[in-house]
Design a protein around this motif. Structure first.
Motif, PDB file in Angstrom:
ATOM      1  N   LEU A  74       0.806  -1.222   0.000  1.00  0.00           N
ATOM      2  CA  LEU A  74       0.000   0.000   0.000  1.00  0.00           C
ATOM      3  C   LEU A  74       0.838   1.270   0.000  1.00  0.00           C
ATOM      4  O   LEU A  74       0.345   2.331  -0.345  1.00  0.00           O
ATOM      5  CB  LEU A  74      -0.938   0.019   1.213  1.00  0.00           C
ATOM      6  CG  LEU A  74      -2.105  -0.960   1.143  1.00  0.00           C
ATOM      7  CD1 LEU A  74      -2.932  -0.888   2.417  1.00  0.00           C
ATOM      8  CD2 LEU A  74      -2.984  -0.679  -0.067  1.00  0.00           C
ATOM      9  N   THR A  75       2.087   1.181   0.382  1.00  0.00           N
ATOM     10  CA  THR A  75       2.931   2.378   0.447  1.00  0.00           C
ATOM     11  C   THR A  75       4.220   2.121  -0.323  1.00  0.00           C
ATOM     12  O   THR A  75       4.544   0.967  -0.656  1.00  0.00           O
ATOM     13  CB  THR A  75       3.321   2.700   1.901  1.00  0.00           C
ATOM     14  OG1 THR A  75       4.099   1.598   2.395  1.00  0.00           O
ATOM     15  CG2 THR A  75       2.091   2.883   2.786  1.00  0.00           C
ATOM     16  N   GLU A  78       6.408  -0.220   1.687  1.00  0.00           N
ATOM     17  CA  GLU A  78       6.036  -1.634   1.538  1.00  0.00           C
ATOM     18  C   GLU A  78       6.446  -2.153   0.158  1.00  0.00           C
ATOM     19  O   GLU A  78       6.903  -3.287   0.026  1.00  0.00           O
ATOM     20  CB  GLU A  78       4.520  -1.805   1.738  1.00  0.00           C
ATOM     21  CG  GLU A  78       4.097  -1.621   3.186  1.00  0.00           C
ATOM     22  CD  GLU A  78       2.578  -1.557   3.365  1.00  0.00           C
ATOM     23  OE1 GLU A  78       2.149  -1.186   4.467  1.00  0.00           O
ATOM     24  OE2 GLU A  78       1.828  -1.868   2.408  1.00  0.00           O
ATOM     25  N   THR A  79       6.294  -1.313  -0.858  1.00  0.00           N
ATOM     26  CA  THR A  79       6.685  -1.717  -2.216  1.00  0.00           C
ATOM     27  C   THR A  79       8.186  -1.997  -2.255  1.00  0.00           C
ATOM     28  O   THR A  79       8.645  -2.961  -2.879  1.00  0.00           O
ATOM     29  CB  THR A  79       6.302  -0.631  -3.235  1.00  0.00           C
ATOM     30  OG1 THR A  79       4.919  -0.306  -3.056  1.00  0.00           O
ATOM     31  CG2 THR A  79       6.538  -1.084  -4.663  1.00  0.00           C
ATOM     32  N   SER A  80       8.946  -1.156  -1.551  1.00  0.00           N
ATOM     33  CA  SER A  80      10.394  -1.359  -1.468  1.00  0.00           C
ATOM     34  C   SER A  80      10.713  -2.705  -0.817  1.00  0.00           C
ATOM     35  O   SER A  80      11.592  -3.449  -1.274  1.00  0.00           O
ATOM     36  CB  SER A  80      11.017  -0.200  -0.673  1.00  0.00           C
ATOM     37  OG  SER A  80      12.271  -0.568  -0.181  1.00  0.00           O
ATOM     38  N   GLN A  81       9.991  -3.035   0.236  1.00  0.00           N
ATOM     39  CA  GLN A  81      10.243  -4.321   0.906  1.00  0.00           C
ATOM     40  C   GLN A  81       9.898  -5.483  -0.022  1.00  0.00           C
ATOM     41  O   GLN A  81      10.596  -6.502  -0.041  1.00  0.00           O
ATOM     42  CB  GLN A  81       9.445  -4.395   2.214  1.00  0.00           C
ATOM     43  CG  GLN A  81       9.851  -3.254   3.155  1.00  0.00           C
ATOM     44  CD  GLN A  81       9.421  -3.490   4.597  1.00  0.00           C
ATOM     45  OE1 GLN A  81       9.509  -4.608   5.102  1.00  0.00           O
ATOM     46  NE2 GLN A  81       8.977  -2.432   5.257  1.00  0.00           N
ATOM     47  N   GLY A 112       4.998 -16.877 -11.354  1.00  0.00           N
ATOM     48  CA  GLY A 112       5.622 -15.894 -10.492  1.00  0.00           C
ATOM     49  C   GLY A 112       4.602 -15.229  -9.601  1.00  0.00           C
ATOM     50  O   GLY A 112       3.490 -15.725  -9.423  1.00  0.00           O
ATOM     51  N   VAL A 113       5.025 -14.087  -9.064  1.00  0.00           N
ATOM     52  CA  VAL A 113       4.221 -13.330  -8.106  1.00  0.00           C
ATOM     53  C   VAL A 113       3.727 -12.079  -8.818  1.00  0.00           C
ATOM     54  O   VAL A 113       4.508 -11.412  -9.493  1.00  0.00           O
ATOM     55  CB  VAL A 113       5.113 -12.903  -6.920  1.00  0.00           C
ATOM     56  CG1 VAL A 113       4.357 -12.002  -5.957  1.00  0.00           C
ATOM     57  CG2 VAL A 113       5.686 -14.127  -6.207  1.00  0.00           C
ATOM     58  N   THR A 114       2.453 -11.747  -8.702  1.00  0.00           N
ATOM     59  CA  THR A 114       1.993 -10.479  -9.255  1.00  0.00           C
ATOM     60  C   THR A 114       2.044  -9.400  -8.169  1.00  0.00           C
ATOM     61  O   THR A 114       1.444  -9.564  -7.102  1.00  0.00           O
ATOM     62  CB  THR A 114       0.568 -10.584  -9.836  1.00  0.00           C
ATOM     63  OG1 THR A 114       0.584 -11.486 -10.950  1.00  0.00           O
ATOM     64  CG2 THR A 114       0.074  -9.219 -10.326  1.00  0.00           C
ATOM     65  N   ILE A 115       2.806  -8.342  -8.445  1.00  0.00           N
ATOM     66  CA  ILE A 115       2.829  -7.185  -7.546  1.00  0.00           C
ATOM     67  C   ILE A 115       1.679  -6.297  -7.984  1.00  0.00           C
ATOM     68  O   ILE A 115       1.692  -5.739  -9.078  1.00  0.00           O
ATOM     69  CB  ILE A 115       4.168  -6.418  -7.631  1.00  0.00           C
ATOM     70  CG1 ILE A 115       5.348  -7.354  -7.343  1.00  0.00           C
ATOM     71  CG2 ILE A 115       4.166  -5.233  -6.660  1.00  0.00           C
ATOM     72  CD1 ILE A 115       6.714  -6.699  -7.586  1.00  0.00           C
ATOM     73  N   ASP A 116       0.685  -6.206  -7.135  1.00  0.00           N
ATOM     74  CA  ASP A 116      -0.565  -5.526  -7.498  1.00  0.00           C
ATOM     75  C   ASP A 116      -0.616  -4.175  -6.794  1.00  0.00           C
ATOM     76  O   ASP A 116      -0.813  -4.106  -5.585  1.00  0.00           O
ATOM     77  CB  ASP A 116      -1.733  -6.427  -7.090  1.00  0.00           C
ATOM     78  CG  ASP A 116      -3.078  -5.882  -7.512  1.00  0.00           C
ATOM     79  OD1 ASP A 116      -3.163  -4.682  -7.850  1.00  0.00           O
ATOM     80  OD2 ASP A 116      -4.056  -6.663  -7.500  1.00  0.00           O
ATOM     81  N   LEU A 117      -0.426  -3.104  -7.586  1.00  0.00           N
ATOM     82  CA  LEU A 117      -0.401  -1.753  -7.006  1.00  0.00           C
ATOM     83  C   LEU A 117      -1.770  -1.089  -7.079  1.00  0.00           C
ATOM     84  O   LEU A 117      -1.910   0.089  -6.804  1.00  0.00           O
ATOM     85  CB  LEU A 117       0.632  -0.900  -7.742  1.00  0.00           C
ATOM     86  CG  LEU A 117       2.068  -1.409  -7.608  1.00  0.00           C
ATOM     87  CD1 LEU A 117       2.965  -0.762  -8.652  1.00  0.00           C
ATOM     88  CD2 LEU A 117       2.604  -1.147  -6.221  1.00  0.00           C
ATOM     89  N   GLY A 118      -2.777  -1.858  -7.434  1.00  0.00           N
ATOM     90  CA  GLY A 118      -4.087  -1.244  -7.658  1.00  0.00           C
ATOM     91  C   GLY A 118      -5.220  -1.725  -6.781  1.00  0.00           C
ATOM     92  O   GLY A 118      -6.327  -1.874  -7.257  1.00  0.00           O
ATOM     93  N   PRO A 119      -4.978  -1.977  -5.501  1.00  0.00           N
ATOM     94  CA  PRO A 119      -6.116  -2.387  -4.668  1.00  0.00           C
ATOM     95  C   PRO A 119      -7.160  -1.280  -4.677  1.00  0.00           C
ATOM     96  O   PRO A 119      -6.824  -0.105  -4.685  1.00  0.00           O
ATOM     97  CB  PRO A 119      -5.517  -2.577  -3.283  1.00  0.00           C
ATOM     98  CG  PRO A 119      -4.254  -1.804  -3.295  1.00  0.00           C
ATOM     99  CD  PRO A 119      -3.764  -1.819  -4.703  1.00  0.00           C
TER     100      PRO A 119
END
Ligand SMILES: Cc1cc2nc3c(=O)[nH]c(=O)nc-3n(C[C@H](O)[C@H](O)[C@H](O)COP(=O)(O)OP(=O)(O)OC[C@H]3O[C@@H](n4cnc5c(N)ncnc54)[C@H](O)[C@@H]3O)c2cc1C
Ligand SMILES: *[C@@H]1O[C@H](CO)[C@@H](O)[C@H](O)[C@H]1NC(C)=O
Ligand SMILES: *[C@@H]1O[C@H](CO)[C@@H](O)[C@H](O)[C@H]1NC(C)=O
Ligand SMILES: *[C@@H]1O[C@H](CO)[C@@H](O)[C@H](O)[C@H]1NC(C)=O
Ligand SMILES: *[C@@H]1O[C@H](CO)[C@@H](O)[C@H](O)[C@H]1NC(C)=O
Length: 512
Positions: A74-75, A78-81, A112-119
């Motif tokens: 969400l931030t 967190e995206t960096s982590q 793979g893993v989807t990084i979802d930036l659009g909740p």
């Protein structure tokens, strides 16, 4: 119940702490994300309803590949982590914001893993008056929430012509908007990007700081990092106390084809005389469409200064037989909701761009008719309730290419250097049944190859393919030109020296 959760707890512990030798990469990557206390409850596994909801929320069904797990930071922190966990474990990943890109592998991955930036209810949403900070987020954000939030301030931003479109993919890929002929592409109106780089650092990219990264993100999509914030230049409405635009669509039966093509080509040449008045046309075939032969032509007319029926549109008004008009003064949100299109379908999109030459447009329309016939012959008109074939025709002008707050990466300016205009085609084929998708893909690719070949013969093919419209079979960054490719390569070497976004990222187009 108790026993069961104990077993689960044990499984988690093993996945997170036992040697990777015993865990497959999928288990390892998702467990590594889950074991981070900040990320723990933001990892969605295939067994959850939250995962199913995010999958169901892709605009194009064939784009909704199912990842090992999704992570919804969400931030920026967190995206960096997330990026640090992913690189440490060498996890293949995908990036998603609004989920409106249409092909399989555009914004999701099944390996793979989807990084979802659009909740949907992203807490990153923050708006200020002069320069709004956009979350890379939620479907509808640029349309619904941002347009609406800015109205009371008498300003707008260069968002999508449909209220549904997501922020991240639209802004990083270019972004054609109702404002484009006045203000340039949407990416050229982003004054600052906040970006998480491959090493997990959070940086700003603007004209003063990391300006090569700033340029690289103006069209380079997900090749250089994860954008977590967009600061945009705002546009004042003609009357800020009454924030309206004038616009809508005119619809004709197919016998107006010659007249519409003639008007569109002439209109396109004259856009610089009245850049506040934009237009594009589409030719649609949809079974049970309430028009003769199930076909209609519609042209969108939009004046962003809220000028009613400006003279630029006289040619359109003179075409006989219009069946419907939705033209009116209204809010941007009202207008862009009308621009929304049906989701939940299989989609094939292919694109091209050409000199503004009526011969190319007529040829493309003939080939669109061929596609309609192929669909009738091979699939049938009634067998699939989602079937349709639409050819969109968009003017490309010097103002689109060069206006804005500084340059972008799309390489359009060389095609319009002498002030001449072009026409961009977007063929959209849809179906409900997944088994019909391969035939549509074949028809679409054949259509595009034939139109390109014809235009090459005439010396009218720009060869430029917009990444936000391109099919997986097209290679948009290569079509932007050698200079663009060099800039992207240099920025990639500098900001992502280990090539994380080239090697581990599975979604979207790569640097050629
Ligand atoms: C109904 C509809 C209307 C449209 N109207 C327009 C229009 O008017 N003008 C126009 O130009 N285009 C339009 N488009 C196309 C649109 O621009 C693209 O589909 C765009 O990619 C959508 O953005 P998104 O955030 O929903 O993308 P997603 O599908 O989520 O992502 C698209 C790509 O961008 C990457 N990406 C997304 N977010 C980030 C991020 N934060 N950081 C790094 N990489 C990221 C993804 O990996 C992916 O490759 C429309 C599409 C639809 C379906
Ligand atoms: C879902 O799957 C994950 C990962 O395999 C597991 O940790 C979790 O306990 C499961 N949850 C449910 C409700 O089954
Ligand atoms: C994220 O937040 C943590 C805790 O506040 C901090 O230690 C870390 O440096 C932050 N990461 C970045 C990249 O700013
Ligand atoms: C198309 O046909 C309709 C009715 O059949 C007619 O009214 C209209 O003028 C025609 N339009 C053109 C452009 O020929
Ligand atoms: C917007 O649309 C709604 C319904 O669709 C309508 O009631 C309203 O008057 C419209 N507003 C403007 C300003 O156009």
């Amino acid at each position: 119940m108790k026993t069961l959760s104990l077993i689960w707890a044990a499984a988690c512990w093993i996945a997170a702490h036992a040697s990777a030798r015993y865990a497959s990469q999928s288990v390892q990557c998702c467990a590594a994300l889950s074991s981070n206390p900040v990320l723990h409850d933001k990892v969605y596994y295939p067994n959850s309803t939250a995962y199913a909801q995010r999958i169901a929320d892709y605009w194009s069904v064939n784009a909704a590949l199912k990842p090992w797990c999704m992570i919804l930071p969400l931030t920026a922190n967190e995206t960096s982590q997330v990026v640090q966990v992913i690189t440490r474990n060498q996890c293949p990943f995908g990036i998603r914001s609004g989920g409106h890109a249409v092909f399989a592998g555009s914004s999701s991955t099944d390996e793979g893993v989807t990084i979802d930036l659009g909740p949907k209810d992203s807490s990153m949403a923050r708006h200020t008056t002069r320069i709004p900070n956009l979350p890379p987020s939620a479907r509808a954000a640029l349309g619904a929430s941002v347009y609406e939030a800015l109205e009371p301030h008498g300003v707008a931003v260069t968002g999508g012509r449909s209220a549904q479109v997501g922020v991240g993919g639209f802004l990083l890929g270019g972004g054609n908007s109702l404002f484009a002929h006045s203000y340039g592409l949407a990416c050229s109106n982003v004054v600052n990007f906040e970006v998480v780089l491959a090493d997990g650092s959070i940086v700003n990219a603007n004209a003063k700081e990391n300006s090569d990264l700033w340029l690289g993100l103006r069209g380079g999509s997900g090749n250089l990092g994860l954008a977590t914030r967009f600061d945009m230049r705002t546009i004042e409405y003609a009357d800020p106390s009454n924030p309206l635009i004038w616009g809508g669509g005119l619809f004709w039966p197919r016998n107006a084809t010659d007249a519409v093509v003639d008007v569109l080509v002439r209109f396109t040449d004259r856009i610089p005389d009245d850049p506040a008045s934009g237009s594009y046309c589409l030719f649609a075939w949809i079974p049970n469409y309430p028009f003769p032969e199930n076909m209609a032509i519609s042209c969108a007319l939009d004046n962003i200064r809220n000028e009613v029926a400006p003279a630029a549109y006289d040619g359109y008004f003179a075409i006989d037989g219009a069946m419907i008009s939705t033209l009116s003064s209204r809010t941007l949100l009202n207008r862009t909701i009308e621009g929304d299109a049906t989701d939940g379908l299989q989609n094939v999109w292919v694109t091209g761009s050409y000199s503004n030459d009526a011969r190319v447009v007529h040829f493309a329309l003939e080939k669109w008719q061929t596609v309609v016939q192929q669909i009738k012959d091979e699939i049938g008109e009634t067998d699939d309730e989602g079937i349709s074939a639409t050819l969109q025709l968009h003017p490309l002008t010097k103002p689109i290419a060069t206006n804005g707050d500084g340059p972008n990466l799309l390489g359009l300016e060389k095609h319009v250097a002498d002030g001449s205009a072009g026409i961009q085609t977007l063929l959209v084929l849809t179906a409900k049944k997944p088994e019909n998708w391969p035939a549509l893909e074949r028809f679409g690719q054949q259509f595009q190859a034939e139109v390109d070949a014809y235009a090459i013969e005439l010396g009218a093919n720009w060869g430029w393919k917009y990444s936000n419209y391109a099919d997986a079979s097209e290679n948009p960054f290569a079509t932007y030109g050698e200079e663009t490719v060099q800039k992207l390569r240099q920025a990639s070497q500098k900001y992502d020296p280990r090539g994380v976004f080239q090697n581990l990222r599975n979604t979207g187009f790569k640097i050629p």
